[in-house]
Design a protein around this motif. Structure first.
Motif, PDB file in Angstrom:
ATOM      1  N   GLU A 523       0.838  -1.204   0.000  1.00 14.16           N
ATOM      2  CA  GLU A 523       0.000   0.000   0.000  1.00 14.16           C
ATOM      3  C   GLU A 523       0.868   1.247   0.000  1.00 14.16           C
ATOM      4  N   VAL A 524       1.926   1.240   0.798  1.00 13.99           N
ATOM      5  CA  VAL A 524       2.830   2.393   0.860  1.00 13.99           C
ATOM      6  C   VAL A 524       3.507   2.608  -0.486  1.00 13.99           C
ATOM      7  N   VAL A 525       4.011   1.525  -1.078  1.00 14.40           N
ATOM      8  CA  VAL A 525       4.737   1.632  -2.349  1.00 14.40           C
ATOM      9  C   VAL A 525       3.827   2.142  -3.464  1.00 14.40           C
ATOM     10  N   LEU A 526       2.572   1.692  -3.480  1.00 14.91           N
ATOM     11  CA  LEU A 526       1.660   2.149  -4.519  1.00 14.91           C
ATOM     12  C   LEU A 526       1.192   3.585  -4.290  1.00 14.91           C
ATOM     13  N   GLN A 538      15.956  -0.227  -3.510  1.00 14.68           N
ATOM     14  CA  GLN A 538      16.774  -1.412  -3.757  1.00 14.68           C
ATOM     15  C   GLN A 538      16.433  -2.526  -2.768  1.00 14.68           C
ATOM     16  N   ALA A 539      16.237  -2.141  -1.515  1.00 17.31           N
ATOM     17  CA  ALA A 539      15.882  -3.130  -0.499  1.00 17.31           C
ATOM     18  C   ALA A 539      14.500  -3.725  -0.780  1.00 17.31           C
ATOM     19  N   PHE A 540      13.589  -2.885  -1.267  1.00 19.88           N
ATOM     20  CA  PHE A 540      12.244  -3.374  -1.578  1.00 19.88           C
ATOM     21  C   PHE A 540      12.294  -4.362  -2.742  1.00 19.88           C
ATOM     22  N   TYR A 541      13.031  -4.014  -3.803  1.00 17.89           N
ATOM     23  CA  TYR A 541      13.139  -4.913  -4.951  1.00 17.89           C
ATOM     24  C   TYR A 541      13.689  -6.275  -4.542  1.00 17.89           C
ATOM     25  N   ALA A 551       3.287 -11.514  -3.699  1.00 16.10           N
ATOM     26  CA  ALA A 551       4.476 -11.745  -4.527  1.00 16.10           C
ATOM     27  C   ALA A 551       4.214 -11.321  -5.972  1.00 16.10           C
ATOM     28  N   ALA A 552       2.976 -11.572  -6.468  1.00 16.98           N
ATOM     29  CA  ALA A 552       2.635 -11.195  -7.841  1.00 16.98           C
ATOM     30  C   ALA A 552       2.646  -9.678  -8.008  1.00 16.98           C
ATOM     31  N   VAL A 553       2.113  -8.959  -7.013  1.00 18.00           N
ATOM     32  CA  VAL A 553       2.125  -7.495  -7.083  1.00 18.00           C
ATOM     33  C   VAL A 553       3.558  -6.982  -6.958  1.00 18.00           C
ATOM     34  N   HIS A 554       4.361  -7.609  -6.083  1.00 17.16           N
ATOM     35  CA  HIS A 554       5.767  -7.223  -5.927  1.00 17.16           C
ATOM     36  C   HIS A 554       6.515  -7.397  -7.247  1.00 17.16           C
ATOM     37  N   ASP A 555       6.254  -8.510  -7.936  1.00 18.66           N
ATOM     38  CA  ASP A 555       6.871  -8.728  -9.246  1.00 18.66           C
ATOM     39  C   ASP A 555       6.449  -7.642 -10.233  1.00 18.66           C
TER      40      ASP A 555
END
Length: 661
Positions: A523-526, A538-541, A551-555
């Motif tokens: 939610e924060v990233v979006l 970089q740490a998030f990636y 995991a699908a949304v992270h990808d």
């Protein structure tokens, strides 16, 4: 020629359009925190608001029914317009000039201006007719309506009006409003004689005929006086706006109920539509002087979202010969629907308006409740043509009926109707089964080598749509990779190899603290990508998400690359990268209010969530390193052993630094 709208222009229209301003035209929104608004969902009935809009990211999501998307899909769902039509409408709204691929063109500006002028003329004419219904001259019209139990409120709701007697009352009114005769000729509201143009509708009750957006595009007029030599009903002729094969009276009032209830009731007249709606059947529409045909079916399928997951079309016809003929004509179009089709026939010949007038609203509801499958009606009507008392008549009736049974889309119902047909004919079930099987084989051979008709066998339809329960399986109508939907003509959208089945996703259990933390970080990233530093990105990636949906949304975030030029573009780029069933979930993440009451509090919350994510990742990494140490022989590989110990120390120092923030 028409062309594809350029992707960058679609993105520009999306980013320039204030979704809150658009949604405000349909929903009353109230503040729900920093940059977030909520209201009652327009897509389903609810008492507590669960429909959220976040203008900064250009996204809406309903936590009740799962509908979600951007400003384009919102208009598509509310007004049932195509993707192209919606983008063009929004572009005109903000004064943005669209560009098209391959030298194609969009709507001609001059043509658009002329169309708008015609719409303005119809709006003014409708207001004129409605005002005339209150005059003394219109008493005959008011009496006609009153006798059918239509009060003033009902007339105002449906926009009923009155055209005065005389040759030019409307003409004078339109001229006074600044319209010229040449443009008035194009409206269809005037006839032309030796002395010029004059009113087409005179001394008649008037019903406005509107399109899906609610714009008046024509009129239907009913005769009131015996000295009127014209037909009982007189409609607008074909014009630039009005195509009788493409309009349905009442569709502007019924569209939301049709979509919500997955039901369409087709009646025969304007007053029948009024009677149905006033009896609690808000899905009723009527054709305008023509049979329900292919163009009407296109409209109906869009409203019903006719995708094989439910829905019904109910035709109402009189029980006389003309009504039966109309029902059988409707059966010829039946294969165009995946939805179940029914017929409701009133034996006494009364139409819905007469039923309501004579026996009340419940009688209208009972008529619709008595519906029978259209194919059953077609079979029974066909049997009446044959003498079933003779062997020859029964064989002929079987030959005529077997193809109808073979064409029943629901494969589970075919054996049942084969048994019914055997009983109606008084024949052995095996004989009927053989005839139905032969008819089905002939139909398959007739279709070969082409493709199977859509929806021919509902029983063979793949399940596919329940891949992510509770998250709006209807999607937003946009196509991945190019940004164009199927109706926009994107290359590569048809033919070729069948698509691989989409992966299945289960809704994550937020009672698990790790799963909940994963969701909160997404939610924060979006919603607030600008609050992350390059090091945090970089740490998030590099982070590992355990819940498959997360995991699908992270990808997708990693595939989308750097955050877009605007928050709305950023969210849209991620929506385009996830599998189709997860697009509503991305919208949900993008609009879910973050628990903060100030900008400072928001920044602190986001920083805390990301630190927790990175802390968890360090825990995972430390566990991996400790496992490696336990499996190693420090004597055999002293350098490797020391390297992993150094990595463990570095990870612990990073953890301590995070916990100080």
């Amino acid at each position: 020629m028409a062309g594809l709208i350029k992707r960058e222009d679609i993105d520009e229209v999306r980013s320039r359009t204030d979704i809150k301003e658009v949604v405000d035209g349909y929903v009353t929104l109230r503040s729900a925190g920093i940059g977030s608004f909520k209201g009652l969902c327009p897509f389903h009935d609810e008492r507590s608001p669960s429909f959220h809009v976040r203008p900064q990211v250009g996204t809406f999501h309903c936590f009740g029914c799962g509908e979600s998307g951007d400003v384009i899909s919102f208009i598509q769902k509310m007004d049932h317009t195509t993707f192209s039509e919606t983008v063009e409408r929004l572009a005109a709204r903000i004064g943005f000039e669209l560009h098209y691929e391959d030298g194609g063109t969009g709507p001609n500006r001059q043509e658009v201006g002329r169309r708008q002028r015609l719409l303005d003329a119809h709006k003014i004419a409708e207001e004129f007719f409605r005002a005339q219904l209150l005059t003394e001259e219109a008493s005959t019209g008011r009496k006609y309506l009153s006798e059918r139990d239509f009060d003033r409120a009902a007339c105002e709701h449906f926009g009923v009006g009155y055209a005065p007697r005389g040759w030019d009352p409307l003409l004078k009114h339109m001229r006074n409003k600044g319209f010229h005769d040449e443009e008035l000729k194009l409206t269809g509201m005037f006839s032309e004689g030796n002395r010029g143009i004059y009113d087409r509708f005179r001394g008649r009750l008037i019903w406005p005929i509107r399109d899906l957006t609610g714009a008046t595009i024509g009129f239907g007029a009913r005769k009131l006086y015996d000295d009127d030599q014209g037909p009982k009903y007189l409609n607008t002729p074909e014009t630039q706006l009005y195509k009788k094969s493409q309009v349905l009276y009442g569709v502007d009032l019924a569209k939301r109920e049709i979509t919500k209830n997955r039901q369409l009731i087709v009646v025969e007249g304007y007053t029948d539509v009024m009677a149905c709606h006033l009896s609690g059947l808000g899905t009723a529409v009527a054709t305008c002087g023509t049979a329900f045909g292919a163009d009407h079916i296109k409209i109906a399928r869009r409203l019903l979202q006719d995708d094989g997951t439910g829905g019904e079309v109910v035709y109402t016809f009189d029980g006389d010969a003309a009504g039966q003929k109309a029902a059988l004509r409707a059966f010829d179009e039946d294969q165009s629907f995946i939805a179940q089709t029914y017929v409701a026939v009133e034996p006494t010949g009364a139409d819905p308006c007469e039923l309501r007038q004579q026996r009340g609203p419940e009688a209208v509801k009972e008529l619709i409740a008595s519906k029978r499958p259209l194919f059953e009606f077609a079979i029974r009507a066909g049997l009446k043509k044959f003498n079933l008392d003779t062997v020859e008549g029964r064989v002929q009736a079987l030959r005529a009926s077997a193809p109808i049974v073979a064409a029943i889309r629901d494969s589970a119902m075919r054996p049942a109707y084969s048994r019914e047909l055997a009983g109606w004919l008084g024949m052995d079930i095996e004989d009927v089964n053989r005839a139905v099987g032969a008819a089905a084989k002939r139909a398959r051979e007739a279709r070969a080598p082409g493709h199977q008709q859509p929806g021919y066998d509902r029983g063979s339809r793949p399940a596919g749509d329940a891949r992510f329960a509770g998250h709006g399986q209807r999607g937003d109508g946009q196509q991945r990779a190019t940004g164009y939907p199927a109706d926009h003509g994107a290359a590569g959208s048809g033919g070729g190899m069948p698509e691989a089945p989409a992966p299945a996703f289960e809704r994550p259990d937020l009672r698990d603290p790790v799963t909940r933390m994963e969701r909160e970080s997404l939610e924060v990233v979006l919603q607030q990508p600008g609050l992350l530093s390059a090091e945090q990105w970089q740490a998030f990636y590099a982070a590992r998400f355990l819940a498959p949906v997360h995991a699908a949304v992270h990808d997708a975030v990693r595939a989308a690359g750097a955050a877009g030029a605007t928050p709305a573009q950023w969210v849209e780029s991620i929506r385009q990268e996830v599998p189709d069933p997860l697009r509503p979930f991305v919208s949900e993440l993008a609009v879910n209010p973050l628990p903060a009451n100030s900008e400072e509090g928001l920044a602190k919350y986001c920083q805390g969530i990301m630190n927790r994510l990175f802390d968890l990742q360090i825990t995972h990494q430390k566990a991996d390193r400790i496992g490696q140490l336990q499996r190693m022989d420090p004597v055999a590989d002293p350098e490797g052993y020391q390297r992993i110990n150094r990595e463990l120390m570095e990870l612990e120092l990073r953890r301590r630094a995070l916990r100080k923030d």
